[in-house]
Design a protein around this motif. Sequence first.
Motif, PDB file in Angstrom:
ATOM      1  N   ALA A   5     -52.007  45.399   6.125  1.00  0.00           N
ATOM      2  CA  ALA A   5     -51.564  45.713   4.766  1.00  0.00           C
ATOM      3  C   ALA A   5     -50.409  46.702   4.809  1.00  0.00           C
ATOM      4  O   ALA A   5     -50.315  47.522   5.724  1.00  0.00           O
ATOM      5  CB  ALA A   5     -52.723  46.288   3.967  1.00  0.00           C
ATOM      6  N   VAL A   6     -49.550  46.609   3.829  1.00  0.00           N
ATOM      7  CA  VAL A   6     -48.457  47.569   3.675  1.00  0.00           C
ATOM      8  C   VAL A   6     -48.537  48.145   2.268  1.00  0.00           C
ATOM      9  O   VAL A   6     -48.965  47.473   1.326  1.00  0.00           O
ATOM     10  CB  VAL A   6     -47.078  46.930   3.922  1.00  0.00           C
ATOM     11  N   GLY A   7     -48.122  49.398   2.143  1.00  0.00           N
ATOM     12  CA  GLY A   7     -48.142  50.057   0.851  1.00  0.00           C
ATOM     13  C   GLY A   7     -46.853  49.841   0.084  1.00  0.00           C
ATOM     14  O   GLY A   7     -45.858  49.346   0.624  1.00  0.00           O
ATOM     15  N   GLU A   8     -46.881  50.232  -1.162  1.00  0.00           N
ATOM     16  CA  GLU A   8     -45.724  50.064  -2.042  1.00  0.00           C
ATOM     17  C   GLU A   8     -44.483  50.766  -1.488  1.00  0.00           C
ATOM     18  O   GLU A   8     -43.372  50.287  -1.642  1.00  0.00           O
ATOM     19  CB  GLU A   8     -46.055  50.605  -3.440  1.00  0.00           C
ATOM     20  N   ASP A   9     -44.687  51.898  -0.816  1.00  0.00           N
ATOM     21  CA  ASP A   9     -43.557  52.663  -0.280  1.00  0.00           C
ATOM     22  C   ASP A   9     -43.500  52.653   1.245  1.00  0.00           C
ATOM     23  O   ASP A   9     -42.858  53.508   1.842  1.00  0.00           O
ATOM     24  CB  ASP A   9     -43.644  54.116  -0.769  1.00  0.00           C
ATOM     25  N   SER A  10     -44.173  51.702   1.870  1.00  0.00           N
ATOM     26  CA  SER A  10     -44.219  51.653   3.340  1.00  0.00           C
ATOM     27  C   SER A  10     -42.858  51.336   3.930  1.00  0.00           C
ATOM     28  O   SER A  10     -42.021  50.675   3.302  1.00  0.00           O
ATOM     29  CB  SER A  10     -45.212  50.583   3.811  1.00  0.00           C
ATOM     30  N   GLU A  11     -42.679  51.812   5.176  1.00  0.00           N
ATOM     31  CA  GLU A  11     -41.509  51.445   5.962  1.00  0.00           C
ATOM     32  C   GLU A  11     -42.027  50.678   7.173  1.00  0.00           C
ATOM     33  O   GLU A  11     -42.885  51.174   7.901  1.00  0.00           O
ATOM     34  CB  GLU A  11     -40.727  52.681   6.399  1.00  0.00           C
ATOM     35  N   VAL A  12     -41.507  49.483   7.367  1.00  0.00           N
ATOM     36  CA  VAL A  12     -41.986  48.584   8.420  1.00  0.00           C
ATOM     37  C   VAL A  12     -40.869  48.343   9.422  1.00  0.00           C
ATOM     38  O   VAL A  12     -39.741  48.028   9.043  1.00  0.00           O
ATOM     39  CB  VAL A  12     -42.464  47.241   7.815  1.00  0.00           C
ATOM     40  N   HIS A  13     -41.213  48.494  10.697  1.00  0.00           N
ATOM     41  CA  HIS A  13     -40.276  48.206  11.781  1.00  0.00           C
ATOM     42  C   HIS A  13     -40.865  47.086  12.639  1.00  0.00           C
ATOM     43  O   HIS A  13     -42.048  47.124  12.970  1.00  0.00           O
ATOM     44  CB  HIS A  13     -40.078  49.428  12.683  1.00  0.00           C
ATOM     45  N   PHE A  14     -40.035  46.128  12.994  1.00  0.00           N
ATOM     46  CA  PHE A  14     -40.398  45.116  13.987  1.00  0.00           C
ATOM     47  C   PHE A  14     -39.684  45.526  15.263  1.00  0.00           C
ATOM     48  O   PHE A  14     -38.454  45.626  15.288  1.00  0.00           O
ATOM     49  CB  PHE A  14     -39.969  43.722  13.534  1.00  0.00           C
ATOM     50  N   ILE A  15     -40.462  45.764  16.306  1.00  0.00           N
ATOM     51  CA  ILE A  15     -39.911  46.347  17.525  1.00  0.00           C
ATOM     52  C   ILE A  15     -40.036  45.343  18.666  1.00  0.00           C
ATOM     53  O   ILE A  15     -41.144  45.110  19.168  1.00  0.00           O
ATOM     54  CB  ILE A  15     -40.667  47.646  17.879  1.00  0.00           C
ATOM     55  N   PRO A  16     -38.909  44.749  19.064  1.00  0.00           N
ATOM     56  CA  PRO A  16     -38.961  43.810  20.201  1.00  0.00           C
ATOM     57  C   PRO A  16     -39.309  44.556  21.488  1.00  0.00           C
ATOM     58  O   PRO A  16     -38.891  45.693  21.695  1.00  0.00           O
ATOM     59  CB  PRO A  16     -37.544  43.244  20.271  1.00  0.00           C
ATOM     60  N   ALA A  17     -40.082  43.900  22.339  1.00  0.00           N
ATOM     61  CA  ALA A  17     -40.431  44.491  23.630  1.00  0.00           C
ATOM     62  C   ALA A  17     -39.180  44.606  24.491  1.00  0.00           C
ATOM     63  O   ALA A  17     -38.269  43.789  24.404  1.00  0.00           O
ATOM     64  CB  ALA A  17     -41.474  43.628  24.327  1.00  0.00           C
ATOM     65  N   LEU A  18     -39.151  45.626  25.279  1.00  0.00           N
ATOM     66  CA  LEU A  18     -38.057  45.819  26.214  1.00  0.00           C
ATOM     67  C   LEU A  18     -38.513  45.361  27.583  1.00  0.00           C
ATOM     68  O   LEU A  18     -39.647  45.569  27.977  1.00  0.00           O
ATOM     69  CB  LEU A  18     -37.652  47.287  26.266  1.00  0.00           C
TER      70      LEU A  18
END
Length: 89
Positions: free
Chosen positions: A71-84
């Motif tokens: 779940a994400v909140g109304e003010d959430s910040e989401v990052h998709f982080i590719p593996a290195l």
Amino acid sequence: MPTVVIPALLRKFTGGVERVELPGKSIRELVQRLGERFPGIDQQLLEDGDIRPSIAVSIDGEIATGGVLDAVGEDSEVHFIPALGGGEA
């Protein structure tokens, strides 16, 4: 609205856009909205209907473990982080 930060490797799908606000209450909804707005980016994030194993998701600074169900909140910040990769063992 949650904010999604697009990783540099995927900005070719967004025309260079780094951050985008999208409606949604789960990672699944955000990825769907990303795909609607930036065709093809959702396919880079998903494998068999869930987040690719090579991509980590951070929600509000915490690594999420629930895949598209998180779940994400109304003010959430989401990052998709590719593996290195790389380096020597």
